[in-house]
Design an enzyme around this catalytic site. Structure first.
Site, short mmCIF file in Angstrom:
data_model
loop_
_atom_site.label_atom_id
_atom_site.label_comp_id
_atom_site.label_asym_id
_atom_site.label_seq_id
_atom_site.Cartn_x
_atom_site.Cartn_y
_atom_site.Cartn_z
N GLU A 1 -2.94 76.41 34.71
CA GLU A 1 -1.56 76.83 34.97
C GLU A 1 -0.77 75.73 35.66
O GLU A 1 -1.31 74.88 36.37
CB GLU A 1 -1.55 78.12 35.78
CG GLU A 1 -2.09 79.26 34.94
CD GLU A 1 -1.83 80.61 35.51
OE1 GLU A 1 -1.44 80.71 36.68
OE2 GLU A 1 -2.03 81.59 34.78
N CYS B 1 4.38 71.65 39.78
CA CYS B 1 3.04 71.64 40.38
C CYS B 1 2.02 71.66 39.25
O CYS B 1 1.97 72.61 38.46
CB CYS B 1 2.90 72.88 41.27
SG CYS B 1 1.28 73.02 42.03
N CYS C 1 -12.37 74.84 40.48
CA CYS C 1 -12.46 73.89 41.59
C CYS C 1 -13.81 74.06 42.27
O CYS C 1 -14.33 75.17 42.39
CB CYS C 1 -11.34 74.13 42.60
SG CYS C 1 -11.33 72.92 43.94
N CYS D 1 -12.78 76.69 48.99
CA CYS D 1 -11.97 77.13 50.13
C CYS D 1 -11.91 78.67 50.15
O CYS D 1 -11.67 79.30 49.11
CB CYS D 1 -10.56 76.54 50.06
SG CYS D 1 -10.60 74.73 50.08
N CYS E 1 -8.80 80.77 48.80
CA CYS E 1 -8.23 80.38 47.51
C CYS E 1 -8.97 81.05 46.36
O CYS E 1 -10.19 80.99 46.27
CB CYS E 1 -8.34 78.86 47.37
SG CYS E 1 -7.86 78.27 45.75
N CYS F 1 1.13 80.27 46.79
CA CYS F 1 -0.03 79.69 47.42
C CYS F 1 -1.16 80.71 47.57
O CYS F 1 -0.99 81.73 48.23
CB CYS F 1 0.36 79.16 48.80
SG CYS F 1 -0.98 78.28 49.58
S1 SF4 Z 1 -7.40 75.31 47.96
FE1 SF4 Z 1 -8.45 76.01 46.10
S2 SF4 Z 1 -7.85 74.56 44.52
FE2 SF4 Z 1 -7.37 73.61 46.51
S3 SF4 Z 1 -9.24 72.43 47.02
FE3 SF4 Z 1 -9.50 74.44 47.98
S4 SF4 Z 1 -10.64 75.63 46.45
FE4 SF4 Z 1 -9.80 73.84 45.38
#
Ligand code: SF4
Length: 371
Positions: free
Chosen positions: A94, A107, A114, A118, A121, A337
């Protein structure tokens, strides 16, 4: 088995010139081809009428032009537009276009999923599926630019969508080179921002190689205990190591170092946290973006109280730190976010449907996004 065709957009101008030279062609043709790709945003080699028919046939036999299929385009009430693109291998990514008062910010994603894990996220829930190629990153800009009256309407590109950009270093840097090329979009480094969760060796490499783009470091905590809980990368490179690398960022350069700080209610938003942040950043020429978090359902976080956000910002300003508060954009289309969709847990709204997964992006009050 025939290998999948390379995108022509994977090539920088220098790379394309080399390929042409190896084919016995005039290397300067690369500039012409770049202009067709990024100024005229050609959809087919046949549109490149200033290139000979034989050359067009050669290019078509060797390269794929484009390859991102629009799976969905979602319009937010605040004017943001979220593109969901399907890649030739069926994966989806996206891209979010965020309009500002005077300019737009795009963006872009750099990976499918990923690996960084995190805790706040949703993209992290996917794990890493694969890196995007340089061409797949550049094509997100081309696709969004095609919808605007003028490609110059995209003023900033932020590498803050799905993925950790510095985990896909070579392709991200290659895409920056292409986006900066005068025969193409011609973005200055000040208009390009690469975000990182804190991969210290890659930050050092970025600085050492003088990559011409701003760097945004996702800090999000002021103690190792809290940061490790939020961002597992902190176990490998803690705050001390991260900030030591950031201190190497050239203070006199025209590009900028920013710290992103996602404010999570009751976790990292106290005045004591603000005071500690002031101490940690002492002596680093930087800007701080405070991002009040809007957790998607299912995550154990709550938004910060807006009074606390303002008090946090005031504390930083009072100590001479440049600090802005960035409001999330596109929340109604899960483009804000941390408001990610992941597989079967995807919320079903006006546009939503189960999908492979998106983005953490937010927009500052005036400009940019953040992952
Ligand atoms: S916030 Fe999400 S997309 Fe960004 S580095 Fe951390 S896990 Fe990866």
């Amino acid at each position: 088995m025939t290998p999948p065709m390379e995108y022509i957009e994977d090539y920088t101008l220098a790379g394309l010139s080399r390929w042409l030279a190896a084919e016995g062609e005039k290397p300067f043709r690369a500039k012409q081809i770049f202009q067709w790709l990024y100024r005229h945003m050609a959809r087919d080699f046949e549109e490149m009428t200033s290139v000979s028919r034989a050359m067009r046939a050669k290019l078509a036999g060797r390269f794929r032009l484009g390859g991102l299929e629009r799976a969905a385009v979602l319009h937010s009430e605040d004017g943001s537009v979220k593109y969901r693109f399907r890649l030739p291998d069926g994966n989806e990514i996206e891209t979010v276009l965020m309009p500002g008062a005077s300019h737009n910010t795009l963006c872009v994603s750099t990976q499918v999923g990923c690996a960084m894990g995190c805790d706040f996220c949703m993209t992290a829930r996917m794990g890493l599926v694969r890196n995007l190629t340089a061409g797949e990153i550049v094509q997100q800009v081309v696709q969004a630019a095609r919808d605007l009256p003028d490609r110059a309407f995209i003023r900033n590109v932020v590498f803050m969508g799905m993925g950790e950009p510095l985990h896909n270093y070579d392709n991200v840097v290659r895409s920056i080179e292409t986006l900066s090329e005068d025969n193409g979009f011609g973005f200055s480094g000040r208009r390009l921002t690469v975000s990182t969760s804190g991969l210290v060796p890659a930050i050092r490499r970025f600085i050492r190689e003088g990559v011409h783009a701003n760097l945004a470091v996702s800090l999000n905590a002021v103690t190792d205990e809290v940061r490790t809980a939020l961002m597992p990368v902190n176990r490998r490179w803690n705050l001390e190591a991260l900030l030591a690398a950031c201190r190497e960022f050239p203070a006199e350069s025209r590009i900028r170092l920013t710290f992103e700080y996602v404010l999570l209610g009751g976790v990292n938003d106290s005045l004591a946290d603000a005071r500690r942040l002031v101490k940690l950043l002492h002596g680093i020429k930087c800007k701080v973006n405070l991002i009040p978090y809007n957790p998607p359902p299912g995550l154990p976080y709550r938004p910060p109280d807006l009074e606390r956000v303002r008090a946090f910002q005031r504390k930083l300003l009072d100590h001479g730190l440049l600090a802005t508060v960035r409001l999330s954009r596109g929340q109604d289309i899960q483009a804000a976010c941390g408001q990610l969709i992941a597989g079967e847990t995807a919320p079903r709204g006006r546009f939503a449907r189960p999908t492979r997964g998106p983005i953490g992006s937010a927009a500052p009050v005036d400009t940019v996004a953040g992952g």
